[in-house]
Scaffold this active site. Sequence first.
Site, mmCIF file in Angstrom:
data_model
loop_
_atom_site.group_PDB
_atom_site.id
_atom_site.type_symbol
_atom_site.label_atom_id
_atom_site.label_comp_id
_atom_site.label_asym_id
_atom_site.label_seq_id
_atom_site.Cartn_x
_atom_site.Cartn_y
_atom_site.Cartn_z
ATOM 1 C CB SER A 77 -19.467 -40.716 -46.980
ATOM 2 O OG SER A 77 -19.165 -39.375 -46.643
ATOM 3 C CG ASP A 86 -23.385 -37.419 -42.938
ATOM 4 O OD1 ASP A 86 -24.121 -37.350 -41.942
ATOM 5 O OD2 ASP A 86 -22.260 -37.963 -42.925
ATOM 6 C CG HIS A 117 -22.745 -31.537 -45.037
ATOM 7 N ND1 HIS A 117 -23.763 -31.478 -45.939
ATOM 8 C CD2 HIS A 117 -22.816 -30.395 -44.304
ATOM 9 C CE1 HIS A 117 -24.440 -30.343 -45.768
ATOM 10 N NE2 HIS A 117 -23.881 -29.668 -44.785
ATOM 11 C CG ASP A 139 -23.464 -23.846 -47.827
ATOM 12 O OD1 ASP A 139 -23.572 -24.959 -47.282
ATOM 13 O OD2 ASP A 139 -24.359 -22.983 -47.817
ATOM 14 C CD GLU A 194 -15.696 -30.748 -44.139
ATOM 15 O OE1 GLU A 194 -16.476 -31.704 -44.148
ATOM 16 O OE2 GLU A 194 -15.734 -29.858 -43.251
#
Length: 297
Positions: free
Chosen positions: A104, A171, A42, A150, A122
């Site tokens: 990140s 995350d 994520h 996903d 993302e």
Amino acid sequence: MFSYRHAFHAGNHADVLKHTVLIATLDYLLEKDAALTVVDTHAGAGLYRLDGDYAGTSGEAVDGVQRLFARPDGATPLTDALARYVEVVRDFNPKGGARIYPGSPFITHHLLRDQDKLKLFELHPTDARSLDANIAQLDAGRQIAVLREDGFGSTTKFLPPPSRRALVLCDPSYEIKSDYARVLDFVTGALKRFATGTYAIWYPIIPRPEAHDLPRRLKTLATKAAKPWLHATLTVKSSKIVTDSSGAKHRPGLPASGMFLINPPYTLKAQLQAALPQMAELLAQDRNAAFSVDSGG
Ligand SMILES: C[S@@+](CC[C@H](N)C(=O)[O-])C[C@H]1O[C@@H](n2cnc3c(N)ncnc32)[C@H](O)[C@@H]1O
């Protein structure tokens, strides 16, 4: 579905915890020459302006990373892991202050070497576009893959990587209740495919049963798989709803968060035991500030 935008929260206390742990973990894993693959399930937009419209709306960085930058000369030195976090954020702000905040993907890319790979997932259309544009500026070629897929469903295709060395950062925004169960399913499946990978899962500590259960279930998962684990939490304020003089009720915003790692670096526990008391002290918003570090396996 997609109401969460990380730009509102970039550089807040949860990012300080998450990214301090990320940097310490990467520093350890990058001590070996063999290639490392980092999967960020994520990813967010990658890079944030703390003086921009989104961050300005809530200003959460003011009580996060910016407190660490606002310390006066002569203040108690930062502990190693926190000093290293500040050093990395400072690398993105050569003119001083903390106006740009690396998410990140940018923190990770900053530390990786030529032989390493970064896979970024993302799904949010706007954040995915920003991430694409931000990553394009790095001119990193095939070292970085950005996937509008996903992160729970597609990540395992990269596991195990050819070098059999990987860090998976998971995350999610947890805006959907089912994210908690999806994290568990994801980690269960990923561990089956690649039991020796390092997994780092961030989660919010909020008054809802799923959030409370997640670290307990992750502990059970790691223990059943006979893998070492580490669990670190940072609380900056009470989670109680406050009633003001007019009788209006206010939610306090995110009071605390945790990082759960499976197969953590063996050096991480001592680093966090030193850094977390200072993190709690410097980021405290009321008398409820606290921390914990726990490990097993
Ligand atoms: C907490 S933010 C990520 C922050 C980032 N990891 C960092 O530390 O800078 C979570 C992100 O996940 C995205 N997202 C939500 N569901 C997703 C999914 N199923 N797969 C991939 N990304 C998703 C959201 O759009 C959001 O940008």
